[in-house]
Design a protein around this motif. Structure first.
Motif, short mmCIF file in Angstrom:
data_model
loop_
_atom_site.label_atom_id
_atom_site.label_comp_id
_atom_site.label_asym_id
_atom_site.label_seq_id
_atom_site.Cartn_x
_atom_site.Cartn_y
_atom_site.Cartn_z
N LEU A 1 -0.54 1.43 -18.00
CA LEU A 1 -1.05 2.80 -17.95
C LEU A 1 -1.79 3.14 -19.24
N ALA A 2 -1.20 2.79 -20.38
CA ALA A 2 -1.82 3.09 -21.67
C ALA A 2 -3.13 2.32 -21.84
N ARG B 1 0.83 -1.21 0.00
CA ARG B 1 0.00 0.00 0.00
C ARG B 1 0.87 1.26 0.00
N ALA B 2 1.96 1.23 0.75
CA ALA B 2 2.86 2.39 0.78
C ALA B 2 3.48 2.62 -0.59
N ALA B 3 3.84 1.53 -1.27
CA ALA B 3 4.40 1.66 -2.62
C ALA B 3 3.38 2.28 -3.56
N ALA B 4 2.12 1.84 -3.46
CA ALA B 4 1.06 2.38 -4.31
C ALA B 4 0.86 3.87 -4.04
N VAL B 5 0.88 4.27 -2.78
CA VAL B 5 0.73 5.68 -2.43
C VAL B 5 1.86 6.50 -3.03
N THR C 1 1.95 -5.95 -7.97
CA THR C 1 1.88 -7.42 -7.94
C THR C 1 2.78 -8.01 -9.01
N VAL C 2 2.81 -7.40 -10.19
CA VAL C 2 3.69 -7.86 -11.27
C VAL C 2 5.16 -7.76 -10.83
N VAL C 3 5.51 -6.66 -10.18
CA VAL C 3 6.89 -6.47 -9.72
C VAL C 3 7.27 -7.57 -8.72
N GLU C 4 6.38 -7.86 -7.77
CA GLU C 4 6.65 -8.92 -6.79
C GLU C 4 6.82 -10.27 -7.48
N ALA C 5 5.88 -10.61 -8.35
CA ALA C 5 5.93 -11.91 -9.02
C ALA C 5 7.18 -12.03 -9.88
N ALA C 6 7.51 -10.97 -10.61
CA ALA C 6 8.71 -11.00 -11.45
C ALA C 6 9.97 -11.15 -10.60
N GLY D 1 -9.15 7.19 -8.93
CA GLY D 1 -10.35 6.38 -9.07
C GLY D 1 -10.02 4.91 -8.98
N ALA D 2 -11.05 4.09 -9.02
CA ALA D 2 -10.88 2.65 -8.82
C ALA D 2 -9.98 2.02 -9.89
N ARG D 3 -10.14 2.45 -11.15
CA ARG D 3 -9.35 1.82 -12.22
C ARG D 3 -7.88 2.17 -12.11
N LEU D 4 -7.59 3.43 -11.79
CA LEU D 4 -6.18 3.82 -11.66
C LEU D 4 -5.54 3.14 -10.45
N ARG D 5 -6.28 3.08 -9.34
CA ARG D 5 -5.74 2.37 -8.16
C ARG D 5 -5.47 0.91 -8.50
N MET D 6 -6.41 0.28 -9.19
CA MET D 6 -6.22 -1.12 -9.54
C MET D 6 -5.02 -1.31 -10.46
N MET D 7 -4.86 -0.38 -11.40
CA MET D 7 -3.73 -0.47 -12.32
C MET D 7 -2.40 -0.42 -11.57
N VAL D 8 -2.28 0.52 -10.63
CA VAL D 8 -1.03 0.67 -9.87
C VAL D 8 -0.79 -0.55 -8.99
N ARG D 9 -1.83 -1.03 -8.31
CA ARG D 9 -1.66 -2.19 -7.44
C ARG D 9 -1.39 -3.46 -8.26
#
Length: 267
Positions: free
Chosen positions: A209-210, A148-152, A176-181, A164-172
């Motif tokens: 983002l695009a 959550r701190a990283a997203a902020v 998750t991709v960074v962690e998995a990678a 908004g919800a979509r932008l928050r979801m995109m960042v989070r």
């Protein structure tokens, strides 16, 4: 012990798993920091269940009772304290001056993040994959705080105080991709090189983002604002030079019309 507080530091010896240990008198804060540093080093390279208090005492060159004195809750308390210390380090990875191209800021943050992963390989894997006997609701909460701190931090770099919800979801999703990678990278013996992984992850951020901007007006506005700070030699320019020919070929083959033909396209 007799004597004034001005007495010089002296070596003390105590049994510790059959070993004699010597340690210097320290302030409470310094001693706690020393024990946490020793624990973090062990947890970085071993799963929590494979580390004992004797191991921590030996690494810190103190007695086992002294470890208990600072962490009366035993290994679980020590592990959670070490984890919180590591979490604070991870959170600082995303702290970056809010100037210059967004992709360069992300690159610098990822350099620090991947360096942390590299230095704490086994511990990082055990932490994120779960399944450790030391895992509790508190340890899970500590890990989630980092996400959550990283997203902020990322949203702050994008200058979005109320996403908004979509932008928050995109960042989070990207976090998750960074962690998995990172986990896959460790499993693949840290290949490709860290700088190539970093660039690939920044490319993923741009792509997410695009894709989100294509159907979310807020993300579209944020993307346009971010583009004004980019330069031709930044990561976005590099990705555009590689992707545009591919997309151009796809548009021709699929006979895709102009963006205005899609009613969802933000204007």
């Amino acid at each position: 012990m007799k004597g004034s507080g001005a007495a010089p530091a002296r070596d003390q010896r105590a049994g510790n798993g059959g070993h004699d240990v010597a340690y210097r008198r320290m302030t409470v804060e310094k001693r706690r920091a020393q024990l946490l540093a020793a624990a973090l080093e062990l947890f970085a390279h071993h799963a929590p269940e494979d580390v004992s208090l004797d191991d921590v005492a030996h690494a810190a060159e103190v007695s086992r009772p002294l470890v208990y004195r600072y962490f009366p809750g035993g290994k679980q308390q020590l592990y959670e304290a070490a984890l919180r210390s590591a979490a604070e380090d991870l959170e600082r990875c995303f702290a970056e001056p809010e100037t210059g191209p967004l992709t360069r800021r992300l690159s610098r943050a990822l350099d620090r993040y991947l360096s942390f992963v590299d230095e704490h390989d086994a511990g990082f894997t055990a932490l994120l994959q779960g399944g450790s006997v030391a895992e509790t609701s508190r340890t899970n909460a500590i890990v989630d705080e980092v996400r959550r701190a990283a997203a902020v931090q990322i949203l702050r770099h994008m200058r979005v105080p109320e996403p908004g919800a979509r932008l928050r979801m995109m960042v989070r999703t990207w976090i998750t991709v960074v962690e998995a990678a990172s986990l896959i990278w460790l499993d693949e013996d840290k290949q490709p090189p860290a700088d190539e992984l970093r660039d690939w992850l920044v490319d993923h951020f741009i792509a997410l983002l695009a894709a989100t901007a294509a159907s979310d007006p807020q993300t579209a506005r944020v993307t346009r604002a971010a583009l004004t700070l980019e330069t031709a030699d930044a990561r976005l320019g590099s990705l555009a030079r590689r992707v545009i020919p591919v997309l151009g070929d796809a548009a021709h083959l699929l006979d895709v019309g102009p963006p205005e033909s899609d009613p969802r396209t933000p204007r």
